[in-house]
Design a protein around this motif. Sequence first.
Motif, PDB file in Angstrom:
ATOM      1  N   LEU A 131     -14.008   1.659  -4.632  1.00 36.16           N
ATOM      2  CA  LEU A 131     -12.879   2.410  -5.177  1.00 36.16           C
ATOM      3  C   LEU A 131     -12.699   3.755  -4.480  1.00 36.16           C
ATOM      4  N   HIS A 187     -11.384   3.091  -0.994  1.00 31.53           N
ATOM      5  CA  HIS A 187      -9.977   2.719  -1.070  1.00 31.53           C
ATOM      6  C   HIS A 187      -9.092   3.967  -1.090  1.00 31.53           C
ATOM      7  N   GLN A 188      -9.505   4.968  -1.819  1.00 32.10           N
ATOM      8  CA  GLN A 188      -8.748   6.222  -1.890  1.00 32.10           C
ATOM      9  C   GLN A 188      -8.800   6.976  -0.563  1.00 32.10           C
ATOM     10  N   ILE A 198      -5.419  -2.329  -1.244  1.00 33.63           N
ATOM     11  CA  ILE A 198      -6.714  -2.700  -1.800  1.00 33.63           C
ATOM     12  C   ILE A 198      -7.267  -3.928  -1.082  1.00 33.63           C
ATOM     13  N   TYR A 206     -10.259  -8.868  -6.419  1.00 35.94           N
ATOM     14  CA  TYR A 206      -9.468  -7.748  -6.936  1.00 35.94           C
ATOM     15  C   TYR A 206      -9.353  -7.810  -8.453  1.00 35.94           C
ATOM     16  N   LYS A 256     -10.226  -4.764 -10.968  1.00 38.08           N
ATOM     17  CA  LYS A 256      -9.229  -4.206 -11.876  1.00 38.08           C
ATOM     18  C   LYS A 256      -9.697  -4.267 -13.323  1.00 38.08           C
ATOM     19  N   THR A 292      -4.001   0.116  -8.067  1.00 41.23           N
ATOM     20  CA  THR A 292      -4.634   0.618  -6.847  1.00 41.23           C
ATOM     21  C   THR A 292      -3.628   1.176  -5.848  1.00 41.23           C
ATOM     22  N   HIS A 293      -2.361   0.713  -5.905  1.00 39.05           N
ATOM     23  CA  HIS A 293      -1.389   1.231  -4.937  1.00 39.05           C
ATOM     24  C   HIS A 293      -1.038   2.698  -5.213  1.00 39.05           C
TER      25      HIS A 293
END
Length: 278
Positions: free
Chosen positions: A92, A95-96, A102, A174, A178, A202-203
């Motif tokens: 996570l 990802h940022q 994602i 995913y 989530k 996530t977007h």
Amino acid sequence: MGEVGRLNIEEYLTYINLERGQERNLKTEMANLKDMLQQVGKVIDKLKLGKLFIKQDMPKAPEVVFKTYSDEEIKRLNYYIINMEEQVARALILHQMLGGRISDTLTLRTDCLYEENGHYIVRMYQVKTSYYEKPIPDDVAKLIQKSMEYTYERYGETEYIFVNESNPSLPFQYSMLKSRVYALIHENDICKDNGERMGFATHLFRHCYGMKLVELHLDDAAIAHLLGHRGVYTVYRYRRASGKLMVKETEELRKTMDEILSEIIKEWDGYEQVFQNG
């Protein structure tokens, strides 16, 4: 069978908008019916069938709202994310920091990282295209390396860094990621700035990444490359959404204009009386 004409289309449009009982995707329905009439018209040599629909018949697509997290919301969420199971937390956070989709993060491969001219480069594979590469900070590279070590110690040689716990030959799911974040939000009652329970998508992290690139004054080509876009045509969304940047960039201009206007106003006869009288 009778002739199909414009009147039939208008009657059908009235029916689907006023009388039908269930919701459906109107734009898709209209497009499918129009295509079918065009095909039938070609087969039976009546091309006017494909021209029965006019532009005004097609419902407009709803405007997509560009959503993002505030800086405080990201901090609030990450405060709890870093205490999750360590590999999930790494996924996570990466990802940022990578700013990709994602799917790009969850399919990072164990050979995705290399050095070039003293800088780390990461290769990110995309579902719809092939891959793209971009430089990353040392701290991000170290986090990727740590993730690789974690997976190797538990599963040995694998294709992906973040693997499916039941089948390490596949990337982490995913849906599982989530569900764990949603559980985290509900268990800790994590809220947005307005006090409402925080959602999760996530977007939104990707949107935040793109907004920061805009605020760093990068050009459209650089932003598109770092986001993994093939072209620059979507970058305008990030620029349009960056109200903070607009305020900052126009601050000096607005200040200068105010000074100019003040000087002009002082030239007016009786301007003081004008302001005193409101």
